[in-house]
Design an enzyme around this catalytic site. Structure first.
Site, PDB file in Angstrom:
ATOM      1  N   ASP A   1      -0.665   1.166  -4.756  1.00 37.14           N
ATOM      2  CA  ASP A   1      -1.641   0.187  -5.269  1.00 37.14           C
ATOM      3  C   ASP A   1      -2.956   0.846  -5.649  1.00 37.14           C
ATOM      4  O   ASP A   1      -3.946   0.168  -5.911  1.00 37.14           O
ATOM      5  CB  ASP A   1      -1.866  -0.963  -4.277  1.00 37.14           C
TER       6      ASP A   1
ATOM      7  N   SER B   1       0.837  -1.200   0.000  1.00 37.33           N
ATOM      8  CA  SER B   1       0.000   0.000   0.000  1.00 37.33           C
ATOM      9  C   SER B   1       0.876   1.257   0.000  1.00 37.33           C
ATOM     10  O   SER B   1       1.705   1.437  -0.881  1.00 37.33           O
ATOM     11  CB  SER B   1      -0.960  -0.039   1.189  1.00 37.33           C
TER      12      SER B   1
ATOM     13  N   ASP C   1      -1.747   6.268  -4.318  1.00 34.05           N
ATOM     14  CA  ASP C   1      -0.654   5.552  -3.670  1.00 34.05           C
ATOM     15  C   ASP C   1      -0.223   4.373  -4.551  1.00 34.05           C
ATOM     16  O   ASP C   1      -0.791   4.168  -5.637  1.00 34.05           O
ATOM     17  CB  ASP C   1      -1.061   5.125  -2.258  1.00 34.05           C
TER      18      ASP C   1
ATOM     19  N   ASP D   1      -5.384   2.479  -4.323  1.00 32.11           N
ATOM     20  CA  ASP D   1      -6.657   2.365  -3.606  1.00 32.11           C
ATOM     21  C   ASP D   1      -6.881   3.569  -2.708  1.00 32.11           C
ATOM     22  O   ASP D   1      -7.803   3.593  -1.894  1.00 32.11           O
ATOM     23  CB  ASP D   1      -6.729   1.063  -2.793  1.00 32.11           C
TER      24      ASP D   1
END
Length: 337
Positions: A243, A97, A241, A245
């Site tokens: 990933d 993340s 970010d 999400d």
């Protein structure tokens, strides 16, 4: 697991320290067991070690007898959507993340496309701690295929959202600066904006996994984006970010809009589009700004709050809908007398 962060959101740690091949094999084997050795979808972000971990995870799943669909580089929400609209028993996203570059991790997704519930997570961790895994015999190992179509599917799903006025947005011809930190959003985010008719200025969208600033999209990490928005006279900026999400907006003045304000704006737009409904409900977590409640009052909507964590919000949403449907059923069903 001492050097690993293990939570309902998955497991993460510094690569080569807390997160090493032994830990990857252990957690992935446990997840294969948890999913009944069914089909597993696999995705990853662009960190320089994500491919290595993805290959470890894939090999482990195959050895456990699971079929593997390798989605490749994609945002976490894309993998969740892929699992939801498939016959897969679960999914694994290779990402840490918004953590720094030396970190990586595994996010575990249940068959409905959501993260594991607290109850599921407890059962999963028990399997990890037990560690007694039986690998498949030579003729019962899984099958591996690659499927890179899910980015397109995700974009198609977005364009089926009924309350978004796509033609009006296209007519505005927005100029947008996008900073994807060379992460999993590097392809899909600019493509999506271009389908909205935007002129896109790409910033850190090579997808090479080399983070040009700290990956968490906080104001202090977005100075380059803010400056380019002003210099280009763009209508706004977007940062995600690694990933993809998590999203932060930047105003035309080059000022971060703030995630708290973003969710308030999103709630306002949805309630405005759904204003004719008699029963309007909003579910957020306990840390979300109380400004959501003020917006909800304007539209006569009720706000429900859950513990922090995406799956907790989802559970609260589903429970709320279930209660509403049950109440409606009881009110409309004929009396058995």
């Amino acid at each position: 697991m001492g050097n690993l962060m293990v939570s309902i959101s998955g497991v993460r740690g510094r690569v080569g320290e807390g997160l090493n091949p032994f830990e990857v094999v252990k957690f992935v084997s446990a997840f294969a067991e948890f999913c009944g050795r069914g089909k597993i979808m696999l995705g990853r972000d662009t960190r320089i070690h994500s491919l290595l971990i993805s290959q470890l995870a894939s090999g482990t799943l195959l050895a456990m007898g699971c079929d593997v669909i390798d989605v490749g580089i994609c945002p976490t929400p894309t993998l969740q959507l892929a699992v939801e609209h498939s016959d897969a028993s679960g999914g694994i996203m290779i990402t840490a993340s918004h953590n720094p570059a030396e970190w990586n991790g595994l996010k575990f997704i249940s068959s409905d496309g959501t993260f594991l519930t607290p109850e599921q997570h407890k059962k999963f961790v028990e399997l990890v701690e037990n560690g007694n895994f039986n690998f498949a015999k030579w003729n019962l190992t899984g099958n591996y295929i690659q499927d890179r179509s899910f980015l397109d599917m995700h974009i198609e799903k977005i364009f089926k959202i009924d309350f978004v006025d796509f033609e009006s947005i296209k007519a505005r011809k927005f100029k947008v600066v996008v900073d994807c930190i060379n992460g999993a959003g590097s392809e899909i985010v600019p493509r999506l904006l271009e389908k909205f008719g935007c002129e896109v200025i790409r910033l850190n969208c090579d997808g090479n996994g080399k983070f040009t600033h700290e990956p968490e999209p906080l104001p202090e990490n977005l100075t380059e984006l803010c400056e380019v928005v002003k210099q280009a006279k763009a209508d706004f900026g977007i940062a995600v970010d690694p990933d993809a999400d998590r999203l932060v907006l930047v105003t035309e003045e080059g000022e971060p809009f703030g995630e708290e304000y973003t969710i308030v704006q999103a709630v306002k737009i949805v309630l405005e589009k759904r204003s004719m409904l008699s029963d309007k409900n909003v579910v957020v977590n306990l840390s979300t700004t109380k400004a959501v409640d003020e917006v909800a009052k304007i539209y006569d909507a009720k706000v429900y709050r859950s513990p922090v964590g995406e799956i907790n919000v989802v559970k609260k949403l589903l429970n709320t809908l279930m209660q509403k449907n049950l109440t409606s059923l009881l009110q409309t069903s004929p009396c058995p007398m």
